[in-house]
Design an enzyme around this catalytic site. Structure first.
Site, mmCIF file in Angstrom:
data_model
loop_
_atom_site.group_PDB
_atom_site.id
_atom_site.type_symbol
_atom_site.label_atom_id
_atom_site.label_comp_id
_atom_site.label_asym_id
_atom_site.label_seq_id
_atom_site.Cartn_x
_atom_site.Cartn_y
_atom_site.Cartn_z
ATOM 1 N N THR A 1 14.382 28.868 111.547
ATOM 2 C CA THR A 1 13.761 28.235 110.377
ATOM 3 C C THR A 1 12.837 29.220 109.662
ATOM 4 O OG1 THR A 1 13.911 26.020 111.303
ATOM 5 C CG2 THR A 1 12.013 26.437 109.898
ATOM 6 N N ARG B 1 20.454 14.106 111.644
ATOM 7 C CA ARG B 1 19.347 14.544 112.508
ATOM 8 C C ARG B 1 18.332 15.336 111.668
ATOM 9 N NH1 ARG B 1 16.754 19.604 113.636
ATOM 10 N NH2 ARG B 1 15.789 19.486 115.664
ATOM 11 N N ASP C 1 11.414 18.809 112.936
ATOM 12 C CA ASP C 1 10.010 18.759 112.522
ATOM 13 C C ASP C 1 9.765 19.328 111.130
ATOM 14 O OD1 ASP C 1 10.846 21.222 113.877
ATOM 15 O OD2 ASP C 1 8.873 21.939 113.249
#
Ligand code: ASP
Length: 292
Positions: free
Chosen positions: A161, A189, A192
């Protein structure tokens, strides 16, 4: 300002690309700040560069989900007034951080799925083709291990990420995070990264944070906000990052984060084999070996 390109077992032959990508992103953000731009514009510019770079799990080059599609999540936060904007599980959006910014400017905080895509069109963001987001590397990976049913395989890859934190001349902090999520993830899905408090947080009174790592464990730890709170209680950015790592221990989470305090000091910490980041002022464009 600081940017990151994920904390995970970055393969040795990808270190250089991660380093260069983070450096380019930092420079893009720094240019905005040098021209008197806002921290919000700076983090947006930096994350856009990382999304466009297929080295990273964000925008083009993201992991494919269980059905071979790219579904993207992103969030931005303005530390001046705590405005937030997030999008989740969006397809055919080349730069989800730009869409998240438009959400921030709207009366809403979070838009997901098809509704987010429709909102994009009203904002003049034209959806790309699904295949425009799929790199050869990820297509091949998916063809080989596409359903994500081997948890060790998926776990080893977690953490590509991207994110950025910045402080501008007006004293305003901002944070942004963007991801394609985990490899072979179920449709819908969301980890965070787009969640304010978990994947990012910015508060002019305390600090700014962007996180990366195992989303399912970062969410319950409300990790980004927890790290900002450490700085809010008086810790400098690096101490804030180091102390945030202790919070992970309870769940055994593997993750990393970048931090920025109200004085403009930056910090970074991770407990994965490597983390990609670039920190302003420290001449420390890195993709370091070993947890720090
Ligand atoms: N945190 C991201 C997620 O769980 C993954 C990552 O950081 O690479 O979706």
């Amino acid at each position: 300002m600081a940017v990151h390109g994920g904390a995970f077992a970055i393969p040795s032959d990808e270190i250089d690309a991660h380093r260069k990508g983070c450096r380019r992103a930092l420079e893009a953000g720094q240019r905005i700040l040098a021209d008197g731009g806002s921290s919000l514009d700076a983090v947006q510019a930096a994350v856009t560069v990382l999304e466009d770079d297929e080295t990273f799990d964000a925008g083009r080059g993201s992991f494919l989900n269980e059905v071979g599609a790219v579904e993207l999540d992103a969030g931005v936060m303005d530390g001046r007034d705590l405005r937030t904007g997030s999008v989740a599980a969006v397809q055919r959006i080349r730069n989800p951080v730009l869409l998240a910014r438009q959400v921030l400017e709207s009366p809403h905080a979070v838009l997901v799925g098809e509704g987010a895509q429709r909102f994009a069109i009203t904002q003049g963001i034209t959806p790309c083709r699904s295949e425009d987001l799929i790199s050869d590397r990820e297509r091949i990976r998916w063809e080989q291990r596409g359903d994500g049913s081997d948890p060790n395989w998926a776990r080893a890859l977690f953490g590509d990420t991207v994110g950025a934190v910045a402080l501008d001349g007006a004293g305003d902090l901002a944070a942004a995070t963007s991801t394609g999520g985990s490899p072979g993830k179920p449709q819908g899905r969301v980890g965070d990264s787009p969640f304010v408090g978990a994947g990012l947080y910015a508060d002019n009174a305390a600090g700014a944070v962007s996180t990366t790592g195992h989303g399912e464990l970062i969410i319950p730890l409300v990790w980004a906000k927890s790290a900002v709170d450490v700085m809010g209680a008086g810790s400098a950015a690096q101490e804030g990052a180091d102390r945030a790592m202790l919070i992970l221990e309870r769940l055994g989470a593997r993750a990393g984060l970048i931090t920025l305090d109200v004085k403009g000091r930056v910090g970074v910490a991770w407990n994965t084999p490597r983390m990609a980041f670039a920190l302003q002022g420290l001449d420390d464009y890195d993709c370091s070996d070993g947890p720090r």
